[in-house]
Scaffold this motif. Structure first.
Motif, mmCIF file in Angstrom:
data_model
loop_
_atom_site.group_PDB
_atom_site.id
_atom_site.type_symbol
_atom_site.label_atom_id
_atom_site.label_comp_id
_atom_site.label_asym_id
_atom_site.label_seq_id
_atom_site.Cartn_x
_atom_site.Cartn_y
_atom_site.Cartn_z
ATOM 1 N N GLY A 77 46.969 -36.346 -36.083
ATOM 2 C CA GLY A 77 46.869 -35.754 -34.754
ATOM 3 C C GLY A 77 45.944 -34.555 -34.742
ATOM 4 N N GLU A 106 42.321 -35.726 -35.143
ATOM 5 C CA GLU A 106 41.756 -36.275 -33.911
ATOM 6 C C GLU A 106 41.400 -35.167 -32.931
ATOM 7 O OE1 GLU A 106 42.811 -39.559 -30.418
ATOM 8 O OE2 GLU A 106 44.378 -38.878 -31.810
ATOM 9 N N ALA A 107 42.312 -34.196 -32.774
ATOM 10 C CA ALA A 107 42.058 -33.093 -31.844
ATOM 11 C C ALA A 107 40.861 -32.258 -32.290
ATOM 12 C CB ALA A 107 43.304 -32.211 -31.733
ATOM 13 N N GLN A 118 37.149 -31.791 -30.430
ATOM 14 C CA GLN A 118 36.584 -30.482 -30.110
ATOM 15 C C GLN A 118 35.183 -30.330 -30.687
ATOM 16 O OE1 GLN A 118 39.522 -27.759 -31.588
ATOM 17 N NE2 GLN A 118 41.023 -28.267 -30.021
ATOM 18 N N ASP A 149 43.745 -26.992 -24.602
ATOM 19 C CA ASP A 149 44.920 -27.737 -24.185
ATOM 20 C C ASP A 149 44.587 -29.144 -23.682
ATOM 21 O OD1 ASP A 149 46.557 -25.608 -24.796
ATOM 22 O OD2 ASP A 149 46.430 -24.736 -22.795
ATOM 23 N N VAL A 150 43.316 -29.489 -23.656
ATOM 24 C CA VAL A 150 42.910 -30.814 -23.199
ATOM 25 C C VAL A 150 43.107 -31.809 -24.334
ATOM 26 C CG1 VAL A 150 41.007 -32.181 -22.267
ATOM 27 C CG2 VAL A 150 41.249 -29.765 -21.628
ATOM 28 N N SER A 151 43.531 -33.018 -24.002
ATOM 29 C CA SER A 151 43.760 -34.043 -25.022
ATOM 30 C C SER A 151 42.453 -34.432 -25.695
ATOM 31 C CB SER A 151 44.380 -35.283 -24.388
ATOM 32 O OG SER A 151 43.424 -35.938 -23.562
ATOM 33 N N PRO A 152 42.525 -35.008 -26.916
ATOM 34 C CA PRO A 152 41.297 -35.465 -27.571
ATOM 35 C C PRO A 152 40.500 -36.437 -26.707
ATOM 36 C CG PRO A 152 43.086 -35.391 -29.154
ATOM 37 C CD PRO A 152 43.687 -35.111 -27.811
ATOM 38 N N ALA A 153 41.203 -37.362 -26.030
ATOM 39 C CA ALA A 153 40.499 -38.301 -25.161
ATOM 40 C C ALA A 153 39.813 -37.572 -24.017
ATOM 41 C CB ALA A 153 41.487 -39.334 -24.615
ATOM 42 N N GLY A 154 40.486 -36.552 -23.488
ATOM 43 C CA GLY A 154 39.884 -35.762 -22.409
ATOM 44 C C GLY A 154 38.653 -35.001 -22.874
#
Length: 229
Positions: free
Chosen positions: A177, A180-181, A185, A207-212
């Motif tokens: 996790g 990925e994050a 970034q 705070d944005v998800s990795p996909a975001g």
């Protein structure tokens, strides 16, 4: 693989405990006050300060914040205690050299959160300032995955500090996790740099998800391509 299992405190763990005790004294904190600051029961802290058990990597981060120092300062003091005890220890962590090399190459090619592009010479100088041994040859071996499974912990802390990523990205390769994050970034940083923005802007989207993050990066690149047509 990740950090080894916890057990009885090693000589290095006891040196870390002495370093934390020194820093606690400098800060004028009681054990109770320090335990409150890191949200732990005092018995947990006492057990590690007296050498019954080792601190873990997360503890280092929390303790450093509570004591007002960088985690590398804990390592620096611990190294001095270890040397004084004639232990001759340099703490290492078991890693997957190939995966670690991949992550280091990604960091080397990605924009930093602030300042100029990654420069291995600057990293080596930063390490030297913190009394960490790192040569050009050793860095090249780490990048290529030929540096061996045991890597000095303080080297990884220095790399994390210089590149602006969480140290766990380099010390706990099993945390998918976090990987990925972090890599999302880094992708956003690269997109911001490509469109002429400041890489430091990537800090504001933690705070944005990795996909975001990847979607934002793709949108920036698409908009930039459109404006160039």
């Amino acid at each position: 693989m990740g950090v080894r299992g916890m057990g009885e405190a090693s000589a290095w763990a006891r040196a870390v405990a002495r370093a934390v005790s020194e820093l606690r004294g400098r800060a004028g904190l009681t054990v109770q006050q320090l335990a409150d600051r890191i949200d732990k029961d005092p018995s947990y802290l006492y057990g590690r300060l007296n050498g019954s058990a080792p601190f873990n990597i997360n503890d280092w981060d929390y303790l450093a914040r509570a004591l007002g120092v960088h985690p590398l300062e804990i390592a620096r003091l611990a190294s001095k205690y270890a040397a004084a005890d004639d232990e001759g220890l340099e703490p290492t962590i078991g890693t997957d050299p190939v995966e670690l090399g991949r992550r280091l190459r990604l960091l080397e090619s990605s924009p930093r959160t602030a300042g100029p592009q990654f420069d291995a010479a600057v990293l080596i100088d930063l390490a030297a300032e913190r009394e960490i041994d790192l040569t050009v040859e050793e860095w090249s071996q780490l990048l290529s995955g030929a540096g061996g499974a045991e890597v000095p912990v303080r080297v990884l802390y220095a790399v994390a500090e210089y590149t602006g990523v969480a140290v766990g990205y380099l010390t706990d390769l099993d945390d998918k996790g976090l990987a990925e994050a972090t890599e999302a970034q880094l992708e956003l940083r690269s997109a911001i740099r490509e469109v002429g923005g400041e890489s430091v802007l990537a800090r504001s989207v933690g705070d944005v998800s990795p996909a975001g993050l990847r979607a934002i990066a793709a949108s920036l690149r698409a908009a930039h391509r459109g404006s160039s047509d």
